[in-house]
Design a protein around this motif. Structure first.
Motif, PDB file in Angstrom:
ATOM      1  N   GLY A 239      -8.348   2.964  12.877  1.00 36.81           N
ATOM      2  CA  GLY A 239      -8.005   3.245  11.480  1.00 36.81           C
ATOM      3  C   GLY A 239      -6.549   3.603  11.264  1.00 36.81           C
ATOM      4  N   LYS A 240      -5.662   3.206  12.189  1.00 36.93           N
ATOM      5  CA  LYS A 240      -4.237   3.553  12.070  1.00 36.93           C
ATOM      6  C   LYS A 240      -3.594   2.912  10.844  1.00 36.93           C
ATOM      7  CE  LYS A 240      -3.023   1.952  16.081  1.00 36.93           C
ATOM      8  NZ  LYS A 240      -4.371   1.386  16.360  1.00 36.93           N
ATOM      9  N   SER A 241      -3.866   1.627  10.634  1.00 33.40           N
ATOM     10  CA  SER A 241      -3.253   0.925   9.494  1.00 33.40           C
ATOM     11  C   SER A 241      -3.754   1.497   8.169  1.00 33.40           C
ATOM     12  CB  SER A 241      -3.554  -0.575   9.563  1.00 33.40           C
ATOM     13  OG  SER A 241      -2.971  -1.147  10.718  1.00 33.40           O
ATOM     14  N   THR A 242      -5.034   1.827   8.111  1.00 36.62           N
ATOM     15  CA  THR A 242      -5.589   2.442   6.905  1.00 36.62           C
ATOM     16  C   THR A 242      -4.906   3.771   6.632  1.00 36.62           C
ATOM     17  OG1 THR A 242      -7.743   1.399   7.274  1.00 36.62           O
ATOM     18  CG2 THR A 242      -7.704   3.312   5.821  1.00 36.62           C
TER      19      THR A 242
ATOM     20  N   ARG B 195      -2.656   4.840   3.369  1.00 36.48           N
ATOM     21  CA  ARG B 195      -3.010   5.947   2.482  1.00 36.48           C
ATOM     22  C   ARG B 195      -1.894   6.997   2.407  1.00 36.48           C
ATOM     23  NH1 ARG B 195      -5.980   2.397   2.226  1.00 36.48           N
ATOM     24  NH2 ARG B 195      -8.261   2.370   2.033  1.00 36.48           N
ATOM     25  N   LEU B 196      -1.190   7.181   3.518  1.00 32.48           N
ATOM     26  CA  LEU B 196      -0.117   8.182   3.527  1.00 32.48           C
ATOM     27  C   LEU B 196       1.141   7.690   2.826  1.00 32.48           C
ATOM     28  CD1 LEU B 196      -0.299   9.590   7.190  1.00 32.48           C
ATOM     29  CD2 LEU B 196      -0.843  10.837   5.092  1.00 32.48           C
ATOM     30  N   THR B 197       1.437   6.385   2.950  1.00 28.99           N
ATOM     31  CA  THR B 197       2.744   5.885   2.518  1.00 28.99           C
ATOM     32  C   THR B 197       2.698   4.693   1.569  1.00 28.99           C
ATOM     33  OG1 THR B 197       2.964   4.290   4.339  1.00 28.99           O
ATOM     34  CG2 THR B 197       3.618   6.556   4.798  1.00 28.99           C
TER      35      THR B 197
ATOM     36  N   GLU C  20      -5.674  -4.237   6.453  1.00 22.33           N
ATOM     37  CA  GLU C  20      -6.784  -3.393   6.890  1.00 22.33           C
ATOM     38  C   GLU C  20      -8.005  -4.275   7.092  1.00 22.33           C
ATOM     39  OE1 GLU C  20      -7.589  -0.145   4.240  1.00 22.33           O
ATOM     40  OE2 GLU C  20      -5.470   0.164   3.814  1.00 22.33           O
ATOM     41  N   GLU C  21      -8.495  -4.343   8.324  1.00 24.41           N
ATOM     42  CA  GLU C  21      -9.689  -5.132   8.619  1.00 24.41           C
ATOM     43  C   GLU C  21     -10.515  -4.414   9.660  1.00 24.41           C
ATOM     44  OE1 GLU C  21      -9.997  -9.704   8.666  1.00 24.41           O
ATOM     45  OE2 GLU C  21      -7.970  -9.280   9.324  1.00 24.41           O
TER      46      GLU C  21
END
Length: 432
Positions: A213-216, A220-222, A228-229
């Motif tokens: 979930g790093k890309s998610t 969300r932070l930036t 996101e898949e």
């Protein structure tokens, strides 16, 4: 076969060797990951075949009789390819091609294929192509038969049939060209890192197992807008975005390629320049899928890579992600510093931003400056550099008393050092 019965996806049988000396849990996870990798590549897994052995057969991977049995089953099921869970040697590959009437690939080829499919940036494509050629060079003999008989599809993406059939000298020349291009990219990346260091930009790296979930979290932070898949290796190219913390401070956050068990050596070497960025980080967010049953093994794999990159001493916060998918009694490993969040919960994100802010502020020293009233240039310097500061004018001393938070490695420290009012505990003791 009529049109209604035509296969829409390639089909595969997975083959694994269960060694008595291996951790059974890791073997189970490895085979599950191989299935996930195949599905990520668009392959339908029809069957999984394993054999318990003391060691891998040097000529056939499993016993020759077992290979004949699997080949017959593949023919009966009209299988398109057989995927082996370990990297096959050139001799194993040649022997297996004689037995199977379909494509034979290994875990490394499958991962390379996914990377070739996923790479978007020029650097990513160079890295993947370089890894593919380094893998294929010692295996050129026999590849022609496999490719000419079967054409494209899984395990053959990237360089393509015509290049694979060219001579070794051409392949080596192409490897040299790719290395030169990659070195230029690495040099440019290094210059960017040096500029960030010079400007004292605080850098955070997101690391973790693939699909944690790093890309998610970055999105969300930036508001990064990265892909996101729910697939392995959804993101290959590093993405850096600016994050504003609650107190107004701005830091840079970089997403990195996800890790996995037994990541091919050729890929680790090719992507080393990308992973080297982790070493330059001031702070690491280790993102973990808290819902995954094998999260402890995932964490071990990531920590192992961190050690290999000499990044294990960088301050780290373990971010247990996907809180919304777990129950109240769910077990999480004990770590020194951690936070449990859902990347889709704004309250959790606020909690994470606050923890990041505390870490950033802790890395800066609190200094008191006594700046004479006629040295307005020092105040201007601090303002231009965006230094966090509070100031008050002392009429008795005709000077400004300024409280700043500053890292002593900052280039401007040398310009303000003479005005620093060192606390008594920091003064150098002299002999009486």
């Amino acid at each position: 076969m009529n049109l209604g019965q035509m296969k829409t996806r390639e089909t595969a049988i997975l083959v694994g060797c269960l060694l008595d000396t291996r951790d059974k849990e890791r073997m189970r996870l490895s085979l599950e990951e191989l299935k996930d990798l195949a599905e990520t590549a668009g392959v339908q897994v029809v069957d999984i075949v394993t054999q318990n052995r003391d060691r891998v057969d040097a000529a056939w991977y499993l016993g020759s009789g077992k290979m004949v049995e699997i080949a017959q089953r593949a023919e009966e099921l009209d299988i398109d390819l057989v995927i082996f869970n370990d990297e096959l040697s050139p001799s194993q590959n040649r022997n297996l091609e004689k037995v199977f009437d379909c494509k034979v690939i290994d875990r490394t080829q499958l991962i390379l294929d996914i990377f070739a499919l996923r790479a978007q940036s020029s650097e990513g494509k160079i890295q993947v192509e370089l890894a593919q050629y380094n893998y294929l060079l010692p295996r050129l003999a026999g590849q022609g038969k496999n490719l000419s008989r079967l054409g494209g599809g899984i395990g053959t993406r990237g360089p393509g049939e015509s290049k694979l059939e060219s001579d070794r000298r051409h392949i080596r020349r192409r490897i040299g060209e790719l290395k030169d291009r990659l070195n230029e990219v690495v040099r440019t990346r290094h210059l960017h890192r040096e500029r960030r260091k010079k400007n004292q930009v605080y850098q955070i790296a997101l690391v973790g197992y693939t699909n944690a979930g790093k890309s998610t979290l970055l999105n969300r932070l930036t508001n990064a807008g990265t892909l996101e898949e729910d697939k392995l290796f959804a993101t290959l190219d590093p993405t850096t975005r600016q994050l504003q913390l609650p107190n107004g401070l701005e830091v840079l956050v970089t997403d990195t390629v996800g890790f996995i068990q037994d990541l091919p050596t050729a890929l680790v070497a090719a992507f080393r320049s990308t992973l080297e960025g982790v070493k330059e980080a001031d702070f690491i967010l280790h993102v973990v899928d808290s819902h995954h049953p094998d999260l402890a093994i995932h964490m071990e794999v990531v920590e192992k890579v961190m050690r290999e990159l000499d990044a294990e001493d960088i301050p780290q916060l373990v971010v247990f992600n996907k809180r919304d998918l777990i129950g109240p009694d769910h077990y999480l490993p004990k770590v020194e510093r951690s936070v449990l969040i859902s990347a889709n919960d704004e309250n959790d994100l606020a909690k994470l931003r606050k923890q990041i802010e505390e870490q950033v502020l802790a890395s800066y020293q609190s200094l008191t400056l006594n700046v004479p009233a006629d040295r307005g240039d020092i105040l201007s310097l601090l303002h231009r550099a965006g230094v966090d500061m509070e100031q008050a004018f002392d009429e008795a001393e005709d000077a400004y008393r300024i409280q700043v938070r500053l890292n002593r490695d900052n280039p401007i420290y040398g310009k303000i050092a003479e005005f620093v009012n060192e606390p008594t505990g920091q003064q150098i003791a002299t002999a009486e």
